[in-house]
Structure formats: structure tokens, C-alpha cells
Design a protein around this motif. Structure first.
Motif, PDB file in Angstrom:
ATOM      1  N   GLY A   1      17.039  49.319  16.735  1.00 47.74           N
ATOM      2  CA  GLY A   1      16.109  48.208  16.736  1.00 47.74           C
ATOM      3  C   GLY A   1      16.752  46.855  16.952  1.00 47.74           C
TER       4      GLY A   1
ATOM      5  N   GLN B   1      12.262  48.609  12.010  1.00 48.70           N
ATOM      6  CA  GLN B   1      13.352  47.861  12.626  1.00 48.70           C
ATOM      7  C   GLN B   1      13.546  46.506  11.960  1.00 48.70           C
ATOM      8  OE1 GLN B   1      12.813  45.548  16.366  1.00 48.70           O
ATOM      9  NE2 GLN B   1      11.238  47.077  16.786  1.00 48.70           N
TER      10      GLN B   1
ATOM     11  N   ALA C   1       7.015  40.634  15.275  1.00 48.91           N
ATOM     12  CA  ALA C   1       6.628  41.843  16.002  1.00 48.91           C
ATOM     13  C   ALA C   1       6.407  41.536  17.476  1.00 48.91           C
ATOM     14  CB  ALA C   1       5.376  42.450  15.379  1.00 48.91           C
TER      15      ALA C   1
ATOM     16  N   VAL D   1       8.975  53.289  19.196  1.00 47.45           N
ATOM     17  CA  VAL D   1       9.472  51.978  18.799  1.00 47.45           C
ATOM     18  C   VAL D   1       9.230  51.806  17.308  1.00 47.45           C
ATOM     19  CG1 VAL D   1       9.284  49.482  19.136  1.00 47.45           C
ATOM     20  CG2 VAL D   1       9.010  51.041  21.087  1.00 47.45           C
ATOM     21  N   ARG D   2      10.266  51.476  16.582  1.00 43.90           N
ATOM     22  CA  ARG D   2      10.106  51.243  15.150  1.00 43.90           C
ATOM     23  C   ARG D   2       9.294  49.980  14.912  1.00 43.90           C
ATOM     24  NH1 ARG D   2      15.583  52.668  11.820  1.00 43.90           N
ATOM     25  NH2 ARG D   2      16.112  54.634  12.850  1.00 43.90           N
ATOM     26  N   PRO D   3       8.439  49.973  13.910  1.00 40.06           N
ATOM     27  CA  PRO D   3       7.600  48.800  13.676  1.00 40.06           C
ATOM     28  C   PRO D   3       8.319  47.714  12.897  1.00 40.06           C
ATOM     29  CG  PRO D   3       7.084  50.490  12.077  1.00 40.06           C
ATOM     30  CD  PRO D   3       8.108  51.099  13.006  1.00 40.06           C
TER      31      PRO D   3
ATOM     32  N   HIS E   1       9.813  40.883  19.040  1.00 42.85           N
ATOM     33  CA  HIS E   1      10.608  42.107  19.165  1.00 42.85           C
ATOM     34  C   HIS E   1       9.916  43.174  20.009  1.00 42.85           C
ATOM     35  CE1 HIS E   1      13.735  41.528  15.836  1.00 42.85           C
ATOM     36  NE2 HIS E   1      13.057  40.399  15.885  1.00 42.85           N
TER      37      HIS E   1
ATOM     38  N   ALA F   1       7.307  44.998  19.314  1.00 39.62           N
ATOM     39  CA  ALA F   1       7.147  46.150  18.426  1.00 39.62           C
ATOM     40  C   ALA F   1       5.779  46.100  17.764  1.00 39.62           C
ATOM     41  CB  ALA F   1       8.236  46.144  17.353  1.00 39.62           C
TER      42      ALA F   1
END
Length: 312
Positions: free
Chosen positions: A297, A108, A34, A10-12, A37, A39
Motif C-alpha cells: 500500500g 493500507q 482514500a 486494493v487495501r482500503p 491513495h 483506494a
């Protein structure tokens, strides 16, 4: 070779901090994004920065230790507010705009702050403006307030290239349980090339109907994937766009826009040099600029529905 069940990383969400007085609010906003999402949060700082308050060392010259202290304090703040949120930090060395643009390639969402003197200088600052044009992921600019109520406002383009921005705005509204206000600007005939718009009896009504039809067609593909998102449509001529966006952003909780074919709308929005500098005097809510073709994302709707793809 990984199996088909391998978990995709998972993209941060990246919070960019510089030690200025906007740093705590930027961290809070990025942490909230975050969590929303689903993330991890990465807090990044490009050394050297501007250190004030608890971030400032006793020495006359800032050191990398000051940057690490800034990151530690910011991470602790994020962790206190969201104990279950995975938080990491990264200290970068180089030009802020260049390093953060590189970092956006593995994020993301990247969250930056408006310059400190937001109430007296309307422009976002050079780093945020650079990221708006060259960032690889959406860029969220904190404008000093993060309302918890109100609609998501999207500057909607009726062109096919605007589908990415519309999809992002719909997903954000769904996650927040908010309505969506789609604002579409049309250019009066003749004003694109410089001459004054042609004044024809009944012409304004015809142009407005055409703009409303184009906006309705652009939004039609998103009604099924996001049935729980109420939609308000608003078509305005180019002369009224500045006032409309300013008022909408003061009443909304998020403003979503795309870069556009030439980036002129983005420049007008963040207040670059020239006449556009006075176009939007105050944008109260956070602003997110979505690069064209962005797919990775895309947020997952809160109600668990599918993430929409760009309509054909």
C-alpha cells in the motif's frame, strides 16, 4: 487458480469513528486520503462508543443501533464529499484497541482521531498509542487540523531501518506536490548512557557535520525515484528535537515518523507518561507513524513515477 492478469485487491483506507465530536473531521480526512491513495474507504466503529449530538439515542444505554446509525451518517458524509469514492462500513464488537489492530492487517492506512480535549491534554489516547506500536499498517492521527499547504516533515533516521519511513514520506510529498523537510536528530556523545554529554572544544561542530553527512547519505537513494520533490535537510541535537518538531509540524501539512528500534521516539511524540509528556506540547498537522518494513500500500506518486523500494 487466478491468471496472471488477475486484479489485486486494493487495501482500503480505514476511518475509525467513535461518535465523539471529532468524528466528522476524521471521516473527512480519511475520505481525502482514500481519494489521494486511489483506494476505497472503510468506516469502522467498535461498539459501544461515545455518542454525542446526532449520534446519541434517546435511551439511557447505547445500543448497536446507535453504532449503525453512526456508521450510516458517517458514510453519507463521506459520499457527499466524494461521490465517486467507494464507501463501506463495518460494526465491530470488542475492545477498541484489539479490534482496530486486527483491522489494520487488511488496510493500507488507518485513520484515528486525537482525544476530544486535544488542546488541554497532549497525549493521543490509549487506542491511538496502542495502534502506533502494534498496528500492521501506517496509522494517521488527526490532530484537529488538516492543512492544505506546507511541506511534508519526516523525522528521518540515518539507520537502514529508517528507509521505509523515508520512502513513505517521499511518496506522500510527491502525491501532494509538496516539498519534504527531513529532520534528523543526533545524540550528543555520552548522553545515551546517562552521563552528561562530553564538552570538547570543536566537538559540537564535528558531531553536527557527522549528523549532516549521515542524513545526506540516507536521503541520497531517494533523489532519483522522486526527482520532483524538493528536499530540505535539518540536523538537530537531541535537546532541540522537541522544539524543532513542534515548530515544523505547525508549519507543515503532514508529519511522518517511524516507530524506531525501541519505540521511544513514538512514545515521546504522542506524549506517554514520564518526561516525554512535555516534549511536544502541540502538533498541529496530522501525524502518520509507519511500522518498520512496511511495503504494501505504499502510495503512488502523483506524477506517475515508480514507487521506490528501500535502497540497499
Amino acid at each position: 487458480m487466478p491468471g496472471i492478469d488477475a486484479v489485486t485487491e486494493v487495501r482500503p483506507v480505514v476511518a475509525c469513528v467513535d461518535g465523539s465530536r471529532t468524528t466528522p473531521a476524521t471521516v473527512d480526512l480519511a475520505a481525502a486520503e482514500a481519494v489521494r491513495h486511489r483506494a476505497p474507504l472503510l468506516i469502522a466503529h467498535v461498539w459501544p462508543g461515545r455518542y454525542t449530538g446526532v449520534f446519541r439515542s434517546r435511551g439511557a444505554v447505547a445500543s448497536p443501533a446507535d453504532g449503525r446509525r453512526l456508521l450510516d451518517v458517517s458514510a453519507q458524509r463521506a459520499q457527499l464529499g466524494s461521490p465517486d469514492l467507494p464507501v463501506s462500513t463495518e460494526l465491530l464488537d470488542g475492545g477498541a484497541a484489539d479490534m482496530l489492530t486486527r483491522l489494520s492487517g487488511r488496510a493500507q492506512l488507518i485513520v484515528v482521531a486525537h482525544r476530544d480535549d486535544a488542546l488541554t491534554r497532549v497525549s493521543w489516547g490509549s487506542t491511538a498509542a496502542y495502534l502506533a506500536h502494534y498496528g500492521a499498517c501506517p496509522v494517521l492521527v488527526h490532530r484537529g487540523a488538516a492543512p492544505s499547504a506546507g511541506p511534508v516533515v519526516v523525522a528521518a533516521s540515518a539507520r537502514p531501518t529508517g528507509a521505509t519511513t523515508l520512502g513513505y514520506a517521499f511518496a506522500e510529498a510527491a502525491m501532494r506536490g509538496s516539498s519534504l523537510v527531513a529532520v534528523h536528530m543526533w545524540t550528543r556523545r555520552g548522553s545515551e548512557d546517562g552521563p552528561r554529554p562530553a564538552v570538547v572544544a570543536g566537538g559540537y561542530s564535528v558531531e553536527r557535520r557527522e549528523a549532516e553527512r549521515a542524513l545526506a547519505e540516507a536521503l541520497a537513494g531517494w533523489a532519483a525515484p522522486y526527482p520532483h520533490v524538493p528536499i530540505d535537510r535539518l540536523a538537530v541535537p537531541d535537546l532541540d528535537m522537541g522544539y524543532t518538531i513542534e515548530r515544523a509540524s505547525q508549519r507543515g501539512r503532514l508529519l511522518v515518523a517511524g516507530i524506531g528500534r525501541h519505540g521511544r521516539f513514538a512514545e515521546w511524540l504522542y506524549g506517554s507518561a514520564g518526561p516525554s509528556r512535555t516534549a511536544v506540547r502541540v502538533v498541529a498537522c496530522p501525524v502518520v507513524l509507519v511500522p518498520g518494513g512496511w511495503q504494501a500500500g505504499v502510495p503512488v506518486p502523483a506524477y506517475g513515477g515508480p514507487v521506490a523500494a528501500d535502497p540497499a
